[in-house]
Design an enzyme around this catalytic site. Sequence first.
Site, short mmCIF file in Angstrom:
data_model
loop_
_atom_site.label_atom_id
_atom_site.label_comp_id
_atom_site.label_asym_id
_atom_site.label_seq_id
_atom_site.Cartn_x
_atom_site.Cartn_y
_atom_site.Cartn_z
N ASP A 91 1.07 -0.96 -0.30
CA ASP A 91 0.04 -0.08 0.34
C ASP A 91 1.01 1.29 0.16
O ASP A 91 1.90 0.83 0.44
CB ASP A 91 -1.17 -0.21 1.08
CG ASP A 91 -2.20 0.95 1.45
OD1 ASP A 91 -2.55 1.45 0.22
OD2 ASP A 91 -1.80 1.48 2.12
N LYS A 92 0.36 2.18 -0.35
CA LYS A 92 1.63 3.76 -0.08
C LYS A 92 1.04 4.26 1.46
O LYS A 92 1.65 5.07 1.76
CB LYS A 92 0.44 4.81 -1.35
CG LYS A 92 1.27 5.99 -2.05
CD LYS A 92 0.60 7.03 -2.65
CE LYS A 92 -0.63 7.15 -2.54
NZ LYS A 92 0.08 8.55 -1.41
#
Length: 885
Positions: A319-320
């Site tokens: 995920d960012k």
Amino acid sequence: MPDYEKLVDEPITPSSAGLTTEEAKAQEAKWGRNEIPEEKEPLWKMFAMQFVGTMPLMIEIAGVLAFSLGSYIDFWIIFALLMTNATLGFIEEMNAQASIAALKDGLIRKLPVKRDGNFTPLDVTLIVPGDVVFLRGGNVVPADCVWLEGDELAVDQAALTGESLPVEVPREDSEGEPGSGKRLWSGSIVKVGEAECFVTETGLNTMIGEAAKSIQESGGKHVGVFEAKIIMAGRVLIILTLIAVGALLIYQVGFRSVPLEEVLEMSLSLVIASVPIALPMVMKVTLAVGAKEMAKEGGIVSHLTALEEIASMKVLCSDKTGTLTTASMTVYHETAATFNKFTGKQVLEMAALASNAANKDDAIDRATFQAYAKMAGFDKDVDAAAAALRKKFSQEKYFGFNPVVKRTVADVIEISSGKKMRVAKGIVSKVLKTDPTDGGQQWCVADYEATKEKVAAADATFGKSGYKTIGVCVSIDNGPMLYAGTLPIMDPPRIDTAETIKKIKGAYVDVKMITGDHLNIAKELARQVDLGVNIFPNTALWPVSKERDDLILKADGFAQVMPKDKHEVVAVLQGMGKVVGMTGDGVNDAPALAKAQIGIAVEGATDAAQAAADIILTRPGLSPIFTAIMESRRIFKRLKAYVIYRICVTVQVVAFLCIVSFVYNEAFDALYIILLALFHDLTIVTIAYDHQVPSPKPETPTVKMLIFVAYSMGAVLSASSTILYSFGHLILGPKFSSDFKYKESCMFLQVSNSSAILIFNARTQGFSFLSKPAYQLFWSAVVSQLFVNFMLLFSDGFIVEELDPKDILGIWIYDFSWLIIIDLVKMGILYITEGPKQSVADVQGRSRSKSTSRAAAPGSTTRRSGAPKLSKEIRVSMQGTPMPR
């Protein structure tokens, strides 16, 4: 009675009329309640299933045989091990059931729902498609809805889509997705505004519902990759042993007329020898020790199999927001696009004047003041920076942000000069020229047409580079509004992200970014952390095709994704035979976390994400994951050493017993075999603490490799036992050939010694005496053999025959002489199966050289902190305006 069929078959179109009570009942009959149903397996059934399977069945058979033959001590030891393994497995499955409960907790509340023309507070579980709900700031959206009428809403859906800032609803539709601009997702939070919304999906049909359904489908008992290979190798061994037992029964009973009871006792010894009774225990202890080490590094392991899986991980989907980035927006005044002779520092100071330092819930105001505090020398002390600003400027009026005006305005006086100033910050278009109908403060900047063109060019380039922007304008002493500048704003990467990604890639693990944020933002972040900018929008994931699957494999990541997109990426990679890790923090990540072999919930993750994950990080960033990879590869080597050791010993004992029976027509006392199998299995648990160097590449266990290595070494060991049994009279005393009980005790010592020495062969790839084992492993082997030798020296015929000290010394010398032979055989087999050894230092050196060449390459833009480098396009658009370096 209402005609439910007629009611539910009528098409539902968004309308502010709401439903009647009868229509609502019809919809509930069709779609069910707005909740996530749990499918719980009865606890008794979960526990009972722990006793089903090849390994438990063979342990149970061994227990039954021991009990039927009156070997009660053996029976109770086997029973205790069986119950311990079952209990540990039961606890693992209990942990897996927490996922759905965490998702359900978010749906217990009441909201105004229009029924029969009136808004009435209703439990959200009673909401059905077609209902109209009234939402205001602070409410959690109860179901998937579309905006009907009311204020423009600011909706925080970070936990669902990963977007860093609240989104506006309604807004412009996304390309190719008509109506998406009015969409509100169940589980998102309304931050500002109030409006009526039309419910389109409820329960399992919502995005959260799809997440729960995916978790249910991905849940259940999970067998690790390595464990599955071990079970398969164990089955081969058990089948061969059963064939040997059958042949033994036919030969001894049918041809030699040996009493069945004696043959059954020999069969028991073969069964116990073939079944690694302590294998589940050794695996659990080894993984638990690894979990303890992980906890020191900030990783809580909730499912132990993850530590076994991560050694084989080949792809990490990250995920960012909050994982690769800080999850905190940062304003970069150093690279602001400035106008009308303002500097970047002045633009940031003006933006701070038009912000509320106390409004820490507002991402823009918080980011602006944090940047100002750093610029003014207060580091992270926002309150001290605000106090210093108040000493410099006194505020007369402040007009806060709302979704309609989309700007903030402050009327201030500079204390030193007495100058009056009006300062505004907000969306660039709303700062250049205001809308007379929005009810806020009104102006149009000086030289609007020319300024608009320059600002739009700079703003567009910021957008292409993945930045959001803040426009700032200033009026001095009631003069015209002057556009001061555009501040770029972004959620920056963590300081250690680039270095950690380099380390993970250096360990031959591919890293892919999977984010719900905008494509441009994802690409810019990927550029900053040297991840690779081969990032695609979620539309590239559909429809399904072979080309799509190839794209998923080769891509550096995907942006603007929804939960089903993340789940699909993981599923496709797994379908290609990849062991996949997935990180995340929101409800939207939960399905993919549950689907992946290694689900990792990052620091601050939601309850749903934590419940679905195998590892929960308590420290920010990806660095604990690299630690987990290294620790897992050590664990893998420990487990592989044990499995090779255990199969070797089994092959040695089973082959030796078969030769004794078929070639020499003699029956070996089963008690010796039972003592060997149980005694060594219990002492070898200390392998969990052994020193191991992590391999440079992901471990890829195969049944072929396990069987080939272990059977070859086992064959050498069985040869050593058979040779001593046949020719021991040449090197040992006369009792060896004249007294069969004495001969049995000699062979018991030989097999026991060789088994104890074997673990030092199995734990290394080179010569065993050149590698230092953990002191726990070393002393457990020493103590166990001291005990065995003490029994053989001073037993006086109890259990085993007392041996001559010279014969004990001769057997020790004999066993040590085979140590070198086994080492040479092992190294030859490993060279054939795995190729030449590659040191971790070699791999790290190559990784460093690659990294250095990338850093030295023309146009390299990797940075770990500080202001982002902006393109020449932006600087040109400022038309000679000085830009701070």
